[in-house]
Design a protein around this motif. Sequence first.
Motif, PDB file in Angstrom:
ATOM      1  N   VAL A   5      -3.400  10.167  12.897  1.00 22.40           N
ATOM      2  CA  VAL A   5      -3.684   9.958  11.467  1.00 22.40           C
ATOM      3  C   VAL A   5      -5.099   9.373  11.320  1.00 22.40           C
ATOM      4  O   VAL A   5      -5.877   9.801  10.460  1.00 22.40           O
ATOM      5  N   SER A  63       0.918  10.021   7.719  1.00 21.13           N
ATOM      6  CA  SER A  63       0.012   9.374   6.759  1.00 21.13           C
ATOM      7  C   SER A  63      -0.007   7.880   7.062  1.00 21.13           C
ATOM      8  O   SER A  63       0.849   7.381   7.807  1.00 21.13           O
ATOM      9  N   ASP A  65       0.849   5.478   5.101  1.00 26.56           N
ATOM     10  CA  ASP A  65       2.104   4.862   4.647  1.00 26.56           C
ATOM     11  C   ASP A  65       3.226   5.095   5.654  1.00 26.56           C
ATOM     12  O   ASP A  65       4.035   4.194   5.900  1.00 26.56           O
ATOM     13  N   GLU A  66       3.265   6.283   6.228  1.00 24.85           N
ATOM     14  CA  GLU A  66       4.314   6.553   7.220  1.00 24.85           C
ATOM     15  C   GLU A  66       4.115   5.715   8.486  1.00 24.85           C
ATOM     16  O   GLU A  66       5.087   5.264   9.089  1.00 24.85           O
TER      17      GLU A  66
END
Length: 384
Positions: A132, A362, A364-365
């Motif tokens: 990411v 991402s 957030d993930e």
Amino acid sequence: MTRSISILGATGSVGASTLDLIRRERDQWHVAALTANCSAAELARLAIEFDAETAIVGDESCLADLREALSGTGIKAAGGARALCDAAARPVDITVAAIVGCAGLAPVMAAIEQGGTIALANKEALVSAGDVMIAAVAKHGAVLLPVDSEHNAIFQCLQGNNIADVRWITLTASGGPFREWTQAQLDAATPKQAVAHPNWDMGAKISVDSATMMNKGLEFIEAHHLFPVGLDRLRIVVHPQSVIHSMVEYRDGSTLAQLGPSDMKVPIASCLAWPKRMETGCAPLDLPAIGTLQFCAPDEGRFPATRLARDAVHAGGAAPATLNAANEVAVAAFLSGQIGFTQIAAIVAQTLDGSIGSAPASLDEVLDVDAAARQRAQEILELL
Ligand code: NAD
Ligand code: MG
């Protein structure tokens, strides 16, 4: 011509070494933002000395103290996670990412999204976010310069060469303060013993990671993302003198190594001045005084952390972020006297034993994986 700099984690060990270098060339730098978790008085002192535009504490409960310490100076004060990211997103010539742990990830990503140059010390952020982060660097045209001494050494040894010609990248490891300790001694090791590193003066968390060898495991994963030669071309060798900071062997049999004193000012200076060079004030390397350089294979029986990290990066998915989060929880528990030294790796292994999800796609993930792994590690820890 002055250059602008922001230092995330300015009150830490890497932050202090960075500011030492800036002090040497005071008139050549403009300090935009300095951040800390709390340490309001220390942060304010640095912000005043370096005439920073802004000082930010990650822990909002420390903001009132920071404001008070900066009142009348004209230096802006801010606090909280959002403020850290806003500070990191300021366009500057170089951002030094020196927060410890996954706590530094969101600010690093904010700096990357500005397409700036980031001198990355905060290896946990790259271990957790992996692809990411690397994808964001490419997407935003950012430049990632490795501060970690091994990766800085590799970066230097790769200059002017083709990565396709690399046969091996060898990460050197000091072996830490417990290199020659027996299993029984390791079981009884105390936090005070673990943070007393023989060669390097560092923050508490990375000092414990050096003692368990998890630092080298995290660095293995870090190297995999920074230098995509393939996992089977990365290896670790123990080199107790910490004179060779890492090596690259090419297919013609040439091995290039970077040597230097065990002082983080050297790799930090290499990033600050890149592609030029600057003075560091470090004593020159005295090889006759050092005399002997030794090398040996890591002992993964007594120090299983490098194996755990290698397995995690081979497994992929959410495993590297899980490994890192579990390690952060376990190291904090060891430092606070809750668990023994050898339980750190055991907790990491047990956390990884659970079902590991797919690769986060991402920021957030990644943060979700990190939070879930922390919770799992905490539960495991409480059952001990
Ligand atoms: P440190 O503990 O000395 O300093 C950490 C800094 O981060 C401090 O300024 C602290 O206030 C800040 N911080 C801590 N938690 C935070 C949070 N939750 N939110 C915001 N800020 C927070 O650590 P260090 O030894 O300077 O290491 C920093 C990073 O650099 C780590 O990732 C470490 O692995 C890496 N690194 C350090 C060295 C070294 O010699 N110290 C060498 C290579 C890599
Ligand atoms: Mg290192």
